[in-house]
Design a protein around this motif. Structure first.
Motif, PDB file in Angstrom:
ATOM      1  N   GLN A  10       0.836  -1.184   0.000  1.00 13.03           N
ATOM      2  CA  GLN A  10       0.000   0.000   0.000  1.00 13.03           C
ATOM      3  C   GLN A  10       0.876   1.240   0.000  1.00 13.03           C
ATOM      4  O   GLN A  10       1.873   1.297   0.709  1.00 13.03           O
ATOM      5  N   ARG A  11       0.533   2.222  -0.791  1.00 13.46           N
ATOM      6  CA  ARG A  11       1.323   3.454  -0.873  1.00 13.46           C
ATOM      7  C   ARG A  11       1.464   4.073   0.514  1.00 13.46           C
ATOM      8  O   ARG A  11       0.494   4.236   1.244  1.00 13.46           O
ATOM      9  N   GLY A  12       2.723   4.419   0.873  1.00 12.42           N
ATOM     10  CA  GLY A  12       2.967   5.113   2.123  1.00 12.42           C
ATOM     11  C   GLY A  12       3.255   4.208   3.302  1.00 12.42           C
ATOM     12  O   GLY A  12       3.546   4.693   4.386  1.00 12.42           O
ATOM     13  N   THR A  13       3.170   2.879   3.129  1.00  8.09           N
ATOM     14  CA  THR A  13       3.353   1.996   4.280  1.00  8.09           C
ATOM     15  C   THR A  13       4.475   0.981   4.109  1.00  8.09           C
ATOM     16  O   THR A  13       4.839   0.315   5.065  1.00  8.09           O
ATOM     17  N   ALA A  14       4.983   0.791   2.908  1.00  6.41           N
ATOM     18  CA  ALA A  14       5.958  -0.259   2.650  1.00  6.41           C
ATOM     19  C   ALA A  14       7.365   0.135   3.071  1.00  6.41           C
ATOM     20  O   ALA A  14       7.706   1.299   3.103  1.00  6.41           O
ATOM     21  N   PRO A  15       8.201  -0.865   3.392  1.00  7.26           N
ATOM     22  CA  PRO A  15       9.617  -0.571   3.602  1.00  7.26           C
ATOM     23  C   PRO A  15      10.298  -0.393   2.259  1.00  7.26           C
ATOM     24  O   PRO A  15       9.692  -0.618   1.216  1.00  7.26           O
ATOM     25  N   GLY A  16      11.561  -0.024   2.253  1.00 10.43           N
ATOM     26  CA  GLY A  16      12.319   0.016   1.010  1.00 10.43           C
ATOM     27  C   GLY A  16      12.868   1.382   0.695  1.00 10.43           C
ATOM     28  O   GLY A  16      12.190   2.381   0.868  1.00 10.43           O
ATOM     29  N   THR A  17      14.112   1.407   0.201  1.00  9.64           N
ATOM     30  CA  THR A  17      14.769   2.666  -0.097  1.00  9.64           C
ATOM     31  C   THR A  17      16.110   2.403  -0.740  1.00  9.64           C
ATOM     32  O   THR A  17      16.578   1.271  -0.779  1.00  9.64           O
ATOM     33  N   THR A  36      12.779   6.847  -1.546  1.00  7.54           N
ATOM     34  CA  THR A  36      12.058   5.623  -1.264  1.00  7.54           C
ATOM     35  C   THR A  36      10.663   5.652  -1.848  1.00  7.54           C
ATOM     36  O   THR A  36      10.177   6.697  -2.289  1.00  7.54           O
ATOM     37  N   GLY A  37       9.998   4.511  -1.813  1.00  6.94           N
ATOM     38  CA  GLY A  37       8.622   4.395  -2.270  1.00  6.94           C
ATOM     39  C   GLY A  37       7.609   4.578  -1.171  1.00  6.94           C
ATOM     40  O   GLY A  37       6.443   4.206  -1.334  1.00  6.94           O
ATOM     41  N   ALA A  38       8.013   5.127  -0.049  1.00  5.21           N
ATOM     42  CA  ALA A  38       7.106   5.432   1.055  1.00  5.21           C
ATOM     43  C   ALA A  38       7.216   6.913   1.396  1.00  5.21           C
ATOM     44  O   ALA A  38       8.191   7.572   1.042  1.00  5.21           O
ATOM     45  N   VAL A  39       6.232   7.439   2.093  1.00  9.41           N
ATOM     46  CA  VAL A  39       6.229   8.862   2.418  1.00  9.41           C
ATOM     47  C   VAL A  39       7.211   9.182   3.542  1.00  9.41           C
ATOM     48  O   VAL A  39       7.565   8.327   4.353  1.00  9.41           O
TER      49      VAL A  39
END
Length: 240
Positions: A10-17, A36-39
């Motif tokens: 889900q946008r804004g909740t995943a780990p990763g960078t 990253t793909g999170a906020v």
């Protein structure tokens, strides 16, 4: 290692960078840059002080960055500091932690449960790590570009981020980014964040250039408003 690449996040909740921590010994400056793909990655991942830079990511534990630098500032090597924190963390297999100190000592760790592709690399005066990436070419591009780029530490860090994105980056796309630099003379453009955007790396570069121009304009504007003012009036500093 567990295969997690098929999971829909889900946008804004995943780990990763992917991120870089670096030291410029000539300028006596430490810095970190991340996207990253999170906020709101700037709120958790990059940590700098007068003695080191540490990045904490994947299933992030922000306290690891804070406490690692507390130890580094007391004279503990970055590898010893980070290893001690991970040894005490029962969920260390989900973490990524990397950084550098003023002695040039480096540390880079990727836990076995970080989302693939995950890994790290160490270069001269810098470390790079990432997870949930398209492959190792991302962190290789970040490292190579930082090494080959001249100029100010902040410029080199932003160029490295852009290279990582060009190489493929986070497989979910990018959402947020941050630049954080600790320098002997801190400026407004040493602490910048893009918390949610379609193009955070480009936006971060644009914000950096705009803020540099603002710093150049402030003395003139202050003189026009107040008359002659001491340098201390227009030297805001930066909070960390």
């Amino acid at each position: 290692m567990k295969e997690k690449t098929g999971r829909r996040w889900q946008r804004g909740t995943a780990p990763g960078t992917f991120s870089i921590a670096a030291y410029d010994p000539d300028a006596d400056s430490f810095g970190g840059a991340v996207t990253t793909g999170a906020v709101a990655v700037g709120a958790t991942c990059p940590h700098v002080s007068a003695n080191g830079a540490v990045m904490t990511q994947s299933w992030t534990k922000t306290a690891h960055g804070v406490h690692a630098l507390e130890l580094v500032d007391r004279g503990v090597g970055v590898a010893t500091a980070c290893n001690a924190l991970l040894d005490a963390d029962e969920y260390s297999s989900y973490r990524q932690l990397h950084g550098i100190d003023r002695d040039g000592e480096t540390f880079a760790f990727t836990g076995a449960d970080c989302v693939e592709w995950a890994g790290e690399t160490v270069g001269e005066n810098h470390t790079v790590a990432g997870n949930m990436l398209v492959g190792p070419e991302v962190i290789e591009a970040v490292s190579e570009t930082f090494t080959e780029t001249g100029g100010d530490l902040a410029d080199r860090l932003l160029a490295a981020l852009a290279a990582g994105a060009e190489a493929g980056g986070d497989k979910r796309g990018k959402v947020s980014g941050a630049l954080l630099v600790h320098a002997p003379e801190p400026k407004l453009y040493h602490n910048l964040r893009i918390d949610s955007a379609e193009t955070p790396i480009a936006d971060l570069r644009a914000l950096y250039e705009e803020t540099k121009q603002t710093v150049r304009d402030i003395p003139k504007e202050a003189e026009e408003m107040l008359g002659g003012v001491p340098d201390e009036i227009v030297d805001f500093g930066v909070k960390y």
